[in-house]
Design a protein around this motif. Sequence first.
Motif, short mmCIF file in Angstrom:
data_model
loop_
_atom_site.label_atom_id
_atom_site.label_comp_id
_atom_site.label_asym_id
_atom_site.label_seq_id
_atom_site.Cartn_x
_atom_site.Cartn_y
_atom_site.Cartn_z
N VAL A 139 15.04 47.95 13.08
CA VAL A 139 14.21 48.51 11.97
C VAL A 139 14.04 49.67 11.63
CG1 VAL A 139 11.88 47.75 12.47
CG2 VAL A 139 12.48 47.37 10.37
N ALA A 140 13.91 50.50 12.62
CA ALA A 140 13.40 52.09 12.68
C ALA A 140 14.81 52.67 12.09
CB ALA A 140 13.02 52.44 13.86
N THR A 141 16.08 52.38 13.00
CA THR A 141 17.42 52.93 12.60
C THR A 141 17.53 52.44 11.02
OG1 THR A 141 18.19 52.68 14.72
CG2 THR A 141 19.84 52.92 12.97
N TYR A 142 17.31 51.36 10.74
CA TYR A 142 17.62 50.80 9.23
C TYR A 142 16.96 51.69 8.21
CZ TYR A 142 18.55 47.76 5.10
OH TYR A 142 18.92 47.38 3.93
N ILE A 143 15.60 51.80 8.30
CA ILE A 143 14.88 52.79 7.65
C ILE A 143 15.31 54.25 7.42
CG2 ILE A 143 12.42 53.46 6.87
CD1 ILE A 143 11.49 50.92 8.20
N LEU A 144 15.67 54.47 8.40
CA LEU A 144 16.06 56.02 8.65
C LEU A 144 17.27 56.06 7.81
CD1 LEU A 144 14.86 56.74 12.34
CD2 LEU A 144 13.95 57.74 10.19
N TRP A 145 18.29 55.28 8.17
CA TRP A 145 19.75 55.24 7.60
C TRP A 145 19.89 55.07 6.18
CZ3 TRP A 145 22.79 51.10 6.35
CH2 TRP A 145 24.08 51.34 6.14
N VAL A 146 19.24 53.86 5.69
CA VAL A 146 19.35 53.19 4.53
C VAL A 146 18.97 53.98 3.42
CG1 VAL A 146 17.26 51.91 4.22
CG2 VAL A 146 19.64 50.82 3.41
N SER A 147 19.65 53.84 2.02
CA SER A 147 19.27 54.60 1.10
C SER A 147 20.06 53.77 -0.20
CB SER A 147 19.60 55.90 1.06
OG SER A 147 21.21 56.16 0.98
N PRO A 148 19.73 53.94 -1.41
CA PRO A 148 20.41 53.35 -2.76
C PRO A 148 22.01 53.66 -2.56
CG PRO A 148 18.27 54.24 -3.39
CD PRO A 148 18.36 54.84 -1.72
N ALA A 149 22.48 54.88 -1.71
CA ALA A 149 23.82 55.30 -1.88
C ALA A 149 24.67 54.04 -0.85
CB ALA A 149 23.72 56.64 -1.14
N HIS A 150 23.73 53.52 0.15
CA HIS A 150 24.32 52.60 0.91
C HIS A 150 23.96 50.99 0.28
CE1 HIS A 150 23.28 55.75 3.79
NE2 HIS A 150 24.62 55.63 3.85
N LYS A 151 23.64 50.99 -1.07
CA LYS A 151 23.52 49.73 -1.70
C LYS A 151 22.12 48.93 -1.21
CE LYS A 151 28.18 49.39 -3.15
NZ LYS A 151 29.39 48.42 -3.21
N GLY A 152 21.08 49.92 -0.75
CA GLY A 152 19.93 49.33 -0.15
C GLY A 152 18.79 49.80 -0.85
N PRO A 153 17.66 49.65 -0.34
CA PRO A 153 16.21 50.05 -0.80
C PRO A 153 16.22 51.36 -0.61
CG PRO A 153 15.91 48.40 1.37
CD PRO A 153 17.38 48.69 1.00
N MET A 154 15.08 52.15 -0.88
CA MET A 154 14.75 53.35 -0.48
C MET A 154 14.67 53.55 0.96
SD MET A 154 15.24 55.44 -3.28
CE MET A 154 14.12 57.02 -2.76
N GLY A 155 15.31 54.68 1.46
CA GLY A 155 14.89 55.02 3.13
C GLY A 155 15.16 56.40 3.05
N PHE A 156 15.60 56.89 4.28
CA PHE A 156 15.60 58.22 4.44
C PHE A 156 16.87 58.71 4.41
CE2 PHE A 156 11.66 57.32 6.53
CZ PHE A 156 10.63 58.06 6.20
N GLY A 157 17.76 57.81 4.51
CA GLY A 157 19.35 58.35 4.08
C GLY A 157 19.68 59.40 5.04
N LEU A 158 19.39 59.09 6.38
CA LEU A 158 20.04 60.12 7.38
C LEU A 158 21.32 59.57 7.70
CD1 LEU A 158 16.79 60.36 9.62
CD2 LEU A 158 17.68 61.99 7.82
#
Length: 490
Positions: free
Chosen positions: A435-454
């Motif tokens: 879950v930590a990796t997901y939140i740090l990586w995900v972003s709307p650019a990955h068709k996901g919710p808001m995250g850090f997009g790292l």
Amino acid sequence: MLIFLLGIGLLILGYFTYGKFVERILAPDDRQTPAMTQRDGVDFLVLPSWKNMLIQLLNIAGVGPVIGVILGIRFGASVFLIIPLGNILGGAVHDFASGMMSLRRNGENLPWMIRDSLGKTLYSLFSVFMAVLLLLVVAVFINIPANLINNLAPSANLFWAAVGVIFLYYILATLFPVDKIIGRIYPIFGGLLLASTCALLMAILWHYSFTDKDLFLATPLLQEQFQDFRETNPLLPTLFVTIACGIMSGFHATQSPIIARTMATEREARAAYYGMMIVEGIIAMIWAGGGYVLYNLDPDLFHTGATKVLLEIVDFFLGSKLGTLTVLGVIILAVTSGDTAMRSLRLSLGEIFHLEQKSLKNRFLLCLPLIAIVSLLLWWSNQDAKSFGFLWNYFAWGNQVLAAFTLIATSVWLWRQRKNGWVTLLPGIFITFIVATYILWVSPAHKGPMGFGLPLPLAYALGTLIALLWGGWGYWRGHHASPESPSVNR
């Protein structure tokens, strides 16, 4: 087909082997249960063991083991092994440990268990987070069954009527004593669910045996789609967020106290907690198998919504009559998780605000703000498809945050009793990494919710660090606490 059947076999074997190992650590015995010591005729009362098992199964098996695995099987056939291994070593352990912890702590709900194991500060943050997540669960599990009902008769436009009926049922099931509505209708719902699931499994086996033995042999086009999908959706962490129910789900720990308050003996616990998670894993495997076959037969479905694929699965394998029965089984999965999510929220808020729940007036007062907030969520989430997508995505990763908290809390609880806390700490570290990796990586650019997009490698490194620190803190807290776990003052 071999890997599909092997996965189901592993789940069954896991119940009798690893489940027994975990049972020896948790050590259920013949002490009096909360149903005996706290009996109030509303939430604390004795129900038969078979009824407790069905209630637990229907509470935890929402649409995740159907919708989630239809989406998750797009990662490829490896999912047929990941589901059982994750379930046996992680999800079923999570459910069993949290259920036993509630049994031993007078049927307490998850926030109070977090308070005792992890401290008051984390308890406050966790309580707010859990309340938000359960509100999302209620909204999601009204939306999805209402859409399925509408799809059964699209010309009638039944969506909002279905929303109204389902929501009204949730309110009544939340207010009434557990044996008056849930205890009476769940056996009927459970029978329908098991019948529809068995029908789908038999149809898959029949088609494989007598129609097409290549059903589970991925065509070159499907293999190419698997590869393209994994390039933009890394298996770690995305799969374990997509398939929560079936592998591991923090939501289940919010449901465990409901039957911890209705068990006559702790010796029911392995079957009710570990066993029903295994059954959910089998349900997930069957729907994953159906999704795999349909993607293989019609690759265009790979890029359509999960609900459409679900309807195509039941139409292909079961036809219109049995297919309708199976869709009703899926609707039941959603409805019987949404109602107890709202009940669990009512119980947790009652504990937090020290409002006894025997009084109908108190139960009703706690439900009023929940009704208002869920109504707003339903209105917002149905403004467009994008709104509901955000609702589902936040629910998905929030679910695993709950699991990370619960597993570390149960580890602390076990070590306080000088028992083997590693059995929950290791899956706790793993799901924290996910879950930590997901939140740090995900972003709307990955068709996901808001995250850090790292970048993914950086997200992996930071996710590993966070997981080790979180697990290390849990180990330290468990070993530096008093051997006797103190009672929570209410």
